[in-house]
Design an enzyme around this catalytic site. Sequence first.
Site, PDB file in Angstrom:
ATOM      1  N   ARG A   1       7.814   4.133  -4.921  1.00  0.00           N
ATOM      2  CA  ARG A   1       7.923   3.216  -3.776  1.00  0.00           C
ATOM      3  C   ARG A   1       6.901   2.082  -3.893  1.00  0.00           C
ATOM      4  O   ARG A   1       7.175   0.939  -3.531  1.00  0.00           O
ATOM      5  CB  ARG A   1       7.743   3.992  -2.468  1.00  0.00           C
ATOM      6  CG  ARG A   1       8.069   3.132  -1.255  1.00  0.00           C
ATOM      7  CD  ARG A   1       8.129   3.926   0.015  1.00  0.00           C
ATOM      8  NE  ARG A   1       6.841   4.493   0.360  1.00  0.00           N
ATOM      9  CZ  ARG A   1       6.644   5.338   1.367  1.00  0.00           C
ATOM     10  NH1 ARG A   1       7.646   5.723   2.123  1.00  0.00           N
ATOM     11  NH2 ARG A   1       5.449   5.823   1.629  1.00  0.00           N
TER      12      ARG A   1
ATOM     13  N   GLU B   1      12.334   3.027  13.755  1.00  0.00           N
ATOM     14  CA  GLU B   1      11.319   3.950  13.218  1.00  0.00           C
ATOM     15  C   GLU B   1      10.067   3.842  14.060  1.00  0.00           C
ATOM     16  O   GLU B   1       9.946   2.942  14.902  1.00  0.00           O
ATOM     17  CB  GLU B   1      10.993   3.595  11.760  1.00  0.00           C
ATOM     18  CG  GLU B   1      10.369   2.210  11.606  1.00  0.00           C
ATOM     19  CD  GLU B   1      10.239   1.753  10.157  1.00  0.00           C
ATOM     20  OE1 GLU B   1       9.930   2.568   9.288  1.00  0.00           O
ATOM     21  OE2 GLU B   1      10.443   0.541   9.920  1.00  0.00           O
TER      22      GLU B   1
ATOM     23  N   TYR C   1       0.829  -1.212   0.000  1.00  0.00           N
ATOM     24  CA  TYR C   1       0.000   0.000   0.000  1.00  0.00           C
ATOM     25  C   TYR C   1       0.857   1.251   0.000  1.00  0.00           C
ATOM     26  O   TYR C   1       2.074   1.189   0.214  1.00  0.00           O
ATOM     27  CB  TYR C   1      -0.967  -0.001   1.190  1.00  0.00           C
ATOM     28  CG  TYR C   1      -0.378   0.477   2.487  1.00  0.00           C
ATOM     29  CD1 TYR C   1       0.471  -0.330   3.232  1.00  0.00           C
ATOM     30  CD2 TYR C   1      -0.658   1.759   2.966  1.00  0.00           C
ATOM     31  CE1 TYR C   1       1.011   0.114   4.429  1.00  0.00           C
ATOM     32  CE2 TYR C   1      -0.115   2.211   4.166  1.00  0.00           C
ATOM     33  CZ  TYR C   1       0.718   1.389   4.886  1.00  0.00           C
ATOM     34  OH  TYR C   1       1.261   1.834   6.059  1.00  0.00           O
TER      35      TYR C   1
ATOM     36  N   LYS D   1       6.351  -1.525   1.691  1.00  0.00           N
ATOM     37  CA  LYS D   1       5.240  -1.018   2.497  1.00  0.00           C
ATOM     38  C   LYS D   1       4.093  -2.005   2.307  1.00  0.00           C
ATOM     39  O   LYS D   1       3.335  -1.908   1.346  1.00  0.00           O
ATOM     40  CB  LYS D   1       4.894   0.396   1.986  1.00  0.00           C
ATOM     41  CG  LYS D   1       4.170   1.259   2.993  1.00  0.00           C
ATOM     42  CD  LYS D   1       4.286   2.718   2.592  1.00  0.00           C
ATOM     43  CE  LYS D   1       3.239   3.587   3.257  1.00  0.00           C
ATOM     44  NZ  LYS D   1       3.324   3.657   4.712  1.00  0.00           N
TER      45      LYS D   1
END
Length: 284
Positions: A54, A183, A35, A150
């Site tokens: 990306r 992160e 996503y 992702k």
Amino acid sequence: MKVYRFISYNFKIFKKDEKLFSIEHRGFNYGDGVYETLRVYDGRIFAFKEHLERLKKSLDILKIKFSVNEKKIESEIMKLLKLNRVKNCAVRIVITRGNGLGLPPPKGKPDVSIMLVDIDKKIEEYQKKGIKVIFIENPRLYDFSIRGAKTVNFLPNVLGSIEFEKYGAQEGIFITKEGFVAEGTTSNVFFVKDGVLKTPHLDIGILAGITRKFILDIAKEENIPFEEGFYKKEEVLSADEVFISSTTREIVPVVSINDKKIGNKKPPPFTLFLLSLFKKKILK
Ligand code: PLP
């Protein structure tokens, strides 16, 4: 979070509560998909090219064969903005491997969903007042996520969010099994020490955040010294300023980590300066 009423599924428009998926959907059964979250400001999509790049990379990593047609996706987003009568929102694009049970993927067709999501009204307040953050120190949680992509397989992040909510914080920062700061559950992390901007290196396995990249570009343009590295918790805890970055939250100062106060300047000047430069980039 609210999803706006009209959504797109395989480039056809539906109302969001219509039943669209088969019980054999691989997104639902295996989290087998990727996503992107993009941001629309005043009807314009920000950093569209970067997000689509990306998205393609994530598809490659998961070996999902889908040719991304940028024009088609862009015009579908524009259509949704019009139908939903919205100009400022987030856009969520999800591409999954489609239907079919059994782990080796069948020759099904990937599917694409596009939806518009509202922006949390509290973000502006967070940008002014800062947020509380905790470290998430369960390495198993972080170390099984697929690096660099992702994916919709977001369980470590969901479990992380349960931890930080329980603590009354607004974000959690993952620590790797080697003890490095990685992160946030949905953000990248930066800190400032003696005028140097620092952020965890991509080699730690963090997501290459688009906002992160914009911030590093700003640092280059403004001759702000910066470095990407491998940092332990203590370094971040003793920083002058800490902030998180993401597409939806842009740049948000961190006031405390695990209840330890960060820095002593309120508001944090460096962070707010970067935020003002980032906002200028949005308007360009
Ligand atoms: N890291 C993770 C795990 C994320 O989920 C996100 C955003 O959702 C980010 C970092 C920030 O990335 P971006 O700036 O591209 O939104």
